[in-house]
Design a protein around this motif. Sequence first.
Motif, PDB file in Angstrom:
ATOM      1  N   LYS A 177     -11.200 -10.442  -1.412  1.00 46.07           N
ATOM      2  CA  LYS A 177      -9.780 -10.062  -1.465  1.00 46.07           C
ATOM      3  C   LYS A 177      -9.354  -9.358  -0.197  1.00 46.07           C
ATOM      4  O   LYS A 177      -8.262  -9.587   0.328  1.00 46.07           O
ATOM      5  CB  LYS A 177      -9.532  -9.168  -2.672  1.00 46.07           C
ATOM      6  N   ARG A 178     -10.213  -8.465   0.289  1.00 49.19           N
ATOM      7  CA  ARG A 178      -9.861  -7.738   1.521  1.00 49.19           C
ATOM      8  C   ARG A 178      -9.706  -8.704   2.679  1.00 49.19           C
ATOM      9  O   ARG A 178      -8.831  -8.555   3.533  1.00 49.19           O
ATOM     10  CB  ARG A 178     -10.947  -6.704   1.811  1.00 49.19           C
ATOM     11  N   SER A 179     -10.584  -9.722   2.730  1.00 51.62           N
ATOM     12  CA  SER A 179     -10.467 -10.702   3.802  1.00 51.62           C
ATOM     13  C   SER A 179      -9.163 -11.469   3.706  1.00 51.62           C
ATOM     14  O   SER A 179      -8.512 -11.747   4.720  1.00 51.62           O
ATOM     15  CB  SER A 179     -11.662 -11.674   3.726  1.00 51.62           C
ATOM     16  N   GLU A 180      -8.761 -11.802   2.457  1.00 49.48           N
ATOM     17  CA  GLU A 180      -7.491 -12.511   2.281  1.00 49.48           C
ATOM     18  C   GLU A 180      -6.318 -11.638   2.718  1.00 49.48           C
ATOM     19  O   GLU A 180      -5.361 -12.115   3.347  1.00 49.48           O
ATOM     20  CB  GLU A 180      -7.332 -12.924   0.825  1.00 49.48           C
ATOM     21  N   GLN A 181      -6.376 -10.347   2.375  1.00 54.45           N
ATOM     22  CA  GLN A 181      -5.281  -9.441   2.766  1.00 54.45           C
ATOM     23  C   GLN A 181      -5.211  -9.287   4.275  1.00 54.45           C
ATOM     24  O   GLN A 181      -4.130  -9.258   4.866  1.00 54.45           O
ATOM     25  CB  GLN A 181      -5.486  -8.085   2.096  1.00 54.45           C
ATOM     26  N   GLU A 182      -6.365  -9.193   4.916  1.00 53.44           N
ATOM     27  CA  GLU A 182      -6.357  -9.066   6.366  1.00 53.44           C
ATOM     28  C   GLU A 182      -5.791 -10.333   7.009  1.00 53.44           C
ATOM     29  O   GLU A 182      -5.058 -10.269   8.004  1.00 53.44           O
ATOM     30  CB  GLU A 182      -7.778  -8.817   6.864  1.00 53.44           C
ATOM     31  N   ALA A 183      -6.126 -11.495   6.430  1.00 51.59           N
ATOM     32  CA  ALA A 183      -5.573 -12.735   6.966  1.00 51.59           C
ATOM     33  C   ALA A 183      -4.064 -12.785   6.780  1.00 51.59           C
ATOM     34  O   ALA A 183      -3.313 -13.227   7.665  1.00 51.59           O
ATOM     35  CB  ALA A 183      -6.238 -13.932   6.272  1.00 51.59           C
ATOM     36  N   ASN A 210      12.265  -6.618   6.493  1.00 47.76           N
ATOM     37  CA  ASN A 210      11.521  -7.346   5.452  1.00 47.76           C
ATOM     38  C   ASN A 210      10.043  -7.468   5.797  1.00 47.76           C
ATOM     39  O   ASN A 210       9.162  -7.280   4.951  1.00 47.76           O
ATOM     40  CB  ASN A 210      12.123  -8.727   5.264  1.00 47.76           C
ATOM     41  N   ILE A 211       9.735  -7.791   7.047  1.00 43.19           N
ATOM     42  CA  ILE A 211       8.337  -7.953   7.465  1.00 43.19           C
ATOM     43  C   ILE A 211       7.600  -6.632   7.394  1.00 43.19           C
ATOM     44  O   ILE A 211       6.461  -6.532   6.925  1.00 43.19           O
ATOM     45  CB  ILE A 211       8.277  -8.538   8.876  1.00 43.19           C
ATOM     46  N   ASN A 212       8.293  -5.537   7.850  1.00 39.25           N
ATOM     47  CA  ASN A 212       7.640  -4.219   7.797  1.00 39.25           C
ATOM     48  C   ASN A 212       7.368  -3.798   6.372  1.00 39.25           C
ATOM     49  O   ASN A 212       6.333  -3.207   6.053  1.00 39.25           O
ATOM     50  CB  ASN A 212       8.521  -3.182   8.496  1.00 39.25           C
ATOM     51  N   ALA A 213       8.336  -4.105   5.501  1.00 42.40           N
ATOM     52  CA  ALA A 213       8.147  -3.738   4.082  1.00 42.40           C
ATOM     53  C   ALA A 213       6.977  -4.499   3.483  1.00 42.40           C
ATOM     54  O   ALA A 213       6.156  -3.940   2.736  1.00 42.40           O
ATOM     55  CB  ALA A 213       9.432  -4.021   3.307  1.00 42.40           C
ATOM     56  N   LEU A 214       6.882  -5.750   3.773  1.00 36.66           N
ATOM     57  CA  LEU A 214       5.769  -6.531   3.249  1.00 36.66           C
ATOM     58  C   LEU A 214       4.425  -6.055   3.799  1.00 36.66           C
ATOM     59  O   LEU A 214       3.424  -5.977   3.081  1.00 36.66           O
ATOM     60  CB  LEU A 214       5.957  -8.011   3.590  1.00 36.66           C
ATOM     61  N   SER A 215       4.391  -5.715   5.072  1.00 40.48           N
ATOM     62  CA  SER A 215       3.148  -5.227   5.683  1.00 40.48           C
ATOM     63  C   SER A 215       2.720  -3.923   5.055  1.00 40.48           C
ATOM     64  O   SER A 215       1.541  -3.698   4.751  1.00 40.48           O
ATOM     65  CB  SER A 215       3.325  -5.053   7.180  1.00 40.48           C
ATOM     66  N   GLU A 216       3.719  -2.986   4.842  1.00 41.77           N
ATOM     67  CA  GLU A 216       3.372  -1.711   4.228  1.00 41.77           C
ATOM     68  C   GLU A 216       2.907  -1.900   2.800  1.00 41.77           C
ATOM     69  O   GLU A 216       1.971  -1.237   2.331  1.00 41.77           O
ATOM     70  CB  GLU A 216       4.601  -0.793   4.273  1.00 41.77           C
ATOM     71  N   ALA A 217       3.545  -2.819   2.076  1.00 43.13           N
ATOM     72  CA  ALA A 217       3.135  -3.066   0.683  1.00 43.13           C
ATOM     73  C   ALA A 217       1.715  -3.633   0.638  1.00 43.13           C
ATOM     74  O   ALA A 217       0.904  -3.253  -0.219  1.00 43.13           O
ATOM     75  CB  ALA A 217       4.110  -4.032   0.026  1.00 43.13           C
ATOM     76  N   ALA A 218       1.373  -4.526   1.549  1.00 44.85           N
ATOM     77  CA  ALA A 218       0.031  -5.100   1.563  1.00 44.85           C
ATOM     78  C   ALA A 218      -1.018  -4.076   1.912  1.00 44.85           C
ATOM     79  O   ALA A 218      -2.091  -4.018   1.332  1.00 44.85           O
ATOM     80  CB  ALA A 218      -0.013  -6.264   2.547  1.00 44.85           C
TER      81      ALA A 218
END
Length: 236
Positions: A177-183, A210-218
């Motif tokens: 999962k961590r690898s998928e999140q990093e990808a 939007n991109i920053n929000a998604l990055s912070e959420a991930a």
Amino acid sequence: MTPEVLSLLCLGLCLGYEDEKKNEKLPKPSLHAWPSSVVEAQSNVTLKCQAPFQNVTLMLYKVNDSGYKQEQISTENEAEFLFTDLKLKDAGSYFCAYKTTASHEWSESSEHLQLVITDKHDELEAFSMKTDTRTIFVAIFSCISILLLFLSVFIIYRCSQHGSSPEESTKRISHSKRSEQEAAEADLSRMERVSVLTADPQEVTYTELNINALSEAASDTTHEPPGSHEYAAVKV
């Protein structure tokens, strides 16, 4: 009784005693082999015939061979019959008999002696056959042992694969999962750079947010414990 009659009586008694002595059967002799009755081919052996009296004539015979005879005259009570360079045909059963100078009849026959002659070639063949059989047995046993060893290693390996603990499975899942999140984060970063280069500065504001929000959420989902959630409000 006249002296002439007495002389005749004595002579008759002496002659009758001698005739009776001649008709007596002589005791049988003994027959032995030296060094042994079992000998190798092309070797030597001596058959010794021994009588209970001295000054005898001894004769050696072979069973089932009427033409075989060896005779010796001895001042002692025995005779030695020497066999040299033995052949396989010399093997067989032998016996001996004797007669004294006072007797014209032969004695009883001795016990039969069985002479055995072995062939070196046959012994070597038998030994080689035993050695070959032993070598084949050792080779088969070694192959079976190696096969069982490989089979044991394979079974142990399979059991270790199926017998992994739940903790190791959880670690492997979390790592994937961590690898998928990093990808996913890497993809978002590339999209952000492309958007910055191609879009208008005023129009990019909404995309960047939007991109920053998604990055912070991930990133928050990878560091925060389960159950905690963060919501971000974006205004245009």
